[in-house]
Scaffold this motif. Sequence first.
Motif, short mmCIF file in Angstrom:
data_model
loop_
_atom_site.label_atom_id
_atom_site.label_comp_id
_atom_site.label_asym_id
_atom_site.label_seq_id
_atom_site.Cartn_x
_atom_site.Cartn_y
_atom_site.Cartn_z
N LEU A 7 0.83 -1.20 0.00
CA LEU A 7 0.00 0.00 0.00
C LEU A 7 0.87 1.26 0.00
O LEU A 7 0.56 2.25 -0.66
CB LEU A 7 -0.93 -0.01 1.23
N SER A 8 1.99 1.20 0.71
CA SER A 8 2.87 2.37 0.81
C SER A 8 3.63 2.64 -0.48
O SER A 8 4.31 3.66 -0.60
CB SER A 8 3.85 2.19 1.97
N ASP A 9 3.55 1.73 -1.44
CA ASP A 9 4.22 1.96 -2.73
C ASP A 9 3.42 2.92 -3.62
O ASP A 9 3.93 3.42 -4.62
CB ASP A 9 4.42 0.64 -3.48
N PHE A 10 2.16 3.14 -3.29
CA PHE A 10 1.31 4.08 -4.04
C PHE A 10 1.37 5.45 -3.37
O PHE A 10 1.69 5.56 -2.18
CB PHE A 10 -0.14 3.59 -4.05
N LEU A 11 1.04 6.49 -4.10
CA LEU A 11 0.85 7.79 -3.47
C LEU A 11 -0.37 7.69 -2.55
O LEU A 11 -1.35 7.02 -2.89
CB LEU A 11 0.62 8.86 -4.54
N PRO A 12 -0.32 8.32 -1.39
CA PRO A 12 -1.42 8.16 -0.44
C PRO A 12 -2.73 8.76 -0.96
O PRO A 12 -2.73 9.75 -1.69
CB PRO A 12 -0.94 8.90 0.80
N THR A 13 -3.83 8.14 -0.54
CA THR A 13 -5.16 8.63 -0.91
C THR A 13 -6.03 8.88 0.32
O THR A 13 -7.13 9.42 0.19
CB THR A 13 -5.89 7.61 -1.81
N THR A 14 -5.55 8.48 1.50
CA THR A 14 -6.30 8.66 2.75
C THR A 14 -5.35 9.14 3.85
O THR A 14 -4.12 9.09 3.70
CB THR A 14 -6.93 7.34 3.22
N LYS A 15 -5.93 9.59 4.96
CA LYS A 15 -5.12 10.02 6.10
C LYS A 15 -4.27 8.87 6.62
O LYS A 15 -3.09 9.04 6.95
CB LYS A 15 -6.06 10.51 7.21
N LYS A 16 -4.85 7.67 6.66
CA LYS A 16 -4.11 6.50 7.14
C LYS A 16 -2.89 6.22 6.26
O LYS A 16 -1.80 5.90 6.77
CB LYS A 16 -5.03 5.28 7.16
N GLU A 17 -3.05 6.36 4.96
CA GLU A 17 -1.92 6.11 4.05
C GLU A 17 -0.85 7.18 4.20
O GLU A 17 0.34 6.91 4.01
CB GLU A 17 -2.43 6.03 2.61
N CYS A 18 -1.26 8.42 4.54
CA CYS A 18 -0.27 9.46 4.82
C CYS A 18 0.53 9.11 6.08
O CYS A 18 1.75 9.31 6.14
CB CYS A 18 -0.96 10.82 5.01
N GLU A 19 -0.17 8.56 7.07
CA GLU A 19 0.51 8.18 8.31
C GLU A 19 1.51 7.06 8.09
O GLU A 19 2.54 6.98 8.77
CB GLU A 19 -0.55 7.78 9.35
N LEU A 20 1.22 6.16 7.12
CA LEU A 20 2.17 5.10 6.79
C LEU A 20 3.51 5.68 6.35
O LEU A 20 4.57 5.06 6.54
CB LEU A 20 1.61 4.21 5.69
N ARG A 21 3.47 6.86 5.76
CA ARG A 21 4.70 7.53 5.31
C ARG A 21 5.24 8.49 6.36
O ARG A 21 6.28 9.13 6.13
CB ARG A 21 4.42 8.30 4.01
N GLY A 22 4.50 8.65 7.46
CA GLY A 22 4.95 9.57 8.49
C GLY A 22 4.70 11.03 8.15
O GLY A 22 5.38 11.92 8.67
N TRP A 23 3.72 11.29 7.29
CA TRP A 23 3.41 12.65 6.87
C TRP A 23 2.29 13.23 7.71
O TRP A 23 1.20 12.63 7.81
CB TRP A 23 2.99 12.69 5.40
#
Length: 623
Positions: A7-23
């Motif tokens: 999932l982290s290989d894609f650009l984030p689309t949700t708040k949770k995916e942003c958190e996976l990157r520490g953003w």
Amino acid sequence: MPYQPRLSDFLPTTKKECELRGWEQLDVILFSGDAYVDHPSFGAAVIGRVLEAKGWKVAIVPQPDWHGDYRDFKKLGKPRLFFGIAPGCMDSMVNKYTANRRLRAEDAYSPNGRHDCRPEYPTIVYTRILKQLYPDVPVVLGGIEASMRRLTHYDYWQDKLMKCILCDSGADILVYGMGEKVTAEICKELDNGRHISQIHSIPQTVYLADKAHIEGGITADDIVLHSHEECLKNKKFQAENFRHIEEQSNSIHAQRIIQSVDGKFAVVNPPYPPLTTEELDASFDLPYTRLPHPKYKDKRIPAYEMIRHSVNIHRGCFGGCAFCTISAHQGKFISCRSKESILREVKKVIEMPNFKGYLSDLGGPSANMYGMSGNNPKACEKCKRPSCIHPKICPNLNTDHSRLLEIYRAVDSLPGIKKSFIGSGVRYDLLLHHSKDEKNNEAAREYTRELICKHVSGRLKVAPEHTSERVLELMRKPSFSLFNEFKRVFDRINREENLRQQLIPYFISSHPGCHEEDMAELAVITKRLDFHLEQVQDFTPTPMTVSTEMWYTGYNPYTLEPVFSAKNQKEKLAQRQFFFWYKPEERNGIERELRRIGRQDLISKLYDNRQNTNRQGKKKNRP
């Protein structure tokens, strides 16, 4: 093992995916009218990856719900720099409706082809919502919808002349054309502390300003168009405007274009030069997963299904077809990827799940323009012609196909590739051109044979578009005699190689300048060639093409001579029916129409007493 992305290989689309990157906060949030497919053929993915590679934090919100409480527009908060609007790979109205203004069977860029995932004119809808929620955050427009609507334009679906889309949307700035370099420059300027209202000098952008705030003021070097209000009153003014717009879109040293609208001015800065090979490679070499986002698991995205095993090898098209938007968006000058970059992408395709060894397309806007440019670049710098091959192929154009052959052979030699097909349209006028350089002629003959023998999946698509020389001239297409010549070459090579392949011609009805008599003669000519046409379409006026300007204004923008167009549904259907002369249910209507227009002589050329339903069983040359 095939590549399996996280999932982290894609650009984030949700708040949770942003958190996976520490953003915690994003720099740019892109709102896309298309489903998010992380592939270099999808604009939002390209812009997102380019900005990511330069260090900015980017997320994509694909197909936000524009109803109710606007939660999709709020979920990622305010970006530090701007919101970007990427309305889709196609103009939203072309994507949604047919030439008869009927809903298309599916939305090719939405999961399972659903029609309810995007609004009409998403550029306007998304921007207005964002400006309502976050009035102090800049909104940057991009994509084909904004690009083709950057100045006064005719909208077929509303049947009226529309303003620059900045006016109706309320956005701050517009990026036209292919936007990698431009969007990165906007980020840089904002990062350096400049306010969006001060960013007026970046090439390939459009902004609105009052006269006092036009960068450098209006000068003698600017092209000042007839105002929007003048064009509403006089269609000839709109036609005159378009010639300037098209010429500057296809000039290396373009002039700035200015148009008055609503008491302000829309200012169109000249475009950047075409990307170099190194710049284009850098865009295509970014870490795309080449897959739809995991949120679409088990859902089909029709457009992705078409291109997932294809590779784009160049940008730009110098054909200048009157009904095509490519030159207004990408320009006529060809930017080529390096062989090494192309091979790197092909190797990624080989690693994809479900790849069986067959590339569906190794092409571009036109399949066989790779590596072609002017022999004398200085002559190209002075040229304003919208086409390098109409009315005749420019003597300065290098039509050598040898570099393209080298690409084909390098790809086909890779382990894992069984066959590479050419699914993009082929310009047969380039193949048949007799150059002064005999090496180029030999390369064209070699390319033609290799194309037919090794890169056709049983059907080769070409686009003569019409048979009438007068209509073809308005379309900026070559004489139909060239199609006949190419068909003879195609048939001969098939005989020599013991192949049974089909040539699939595309045709258009109701194009400006086309009368029913032209369509009747098209039916007779294609019958003589033993074609049962199915790859046909009714002309659809789309923003910022010369054909649309002729259709709306009634004038040829380059000569200002009157041009007839079939406009109402009755006239358009009367033309379209001639494509299907071979269908029994069309015969009575066609015969009646031929008598009405005084061309009874063509009835016997289309029909005889023996010709009824028996003919329908014949399959030869049927697309």
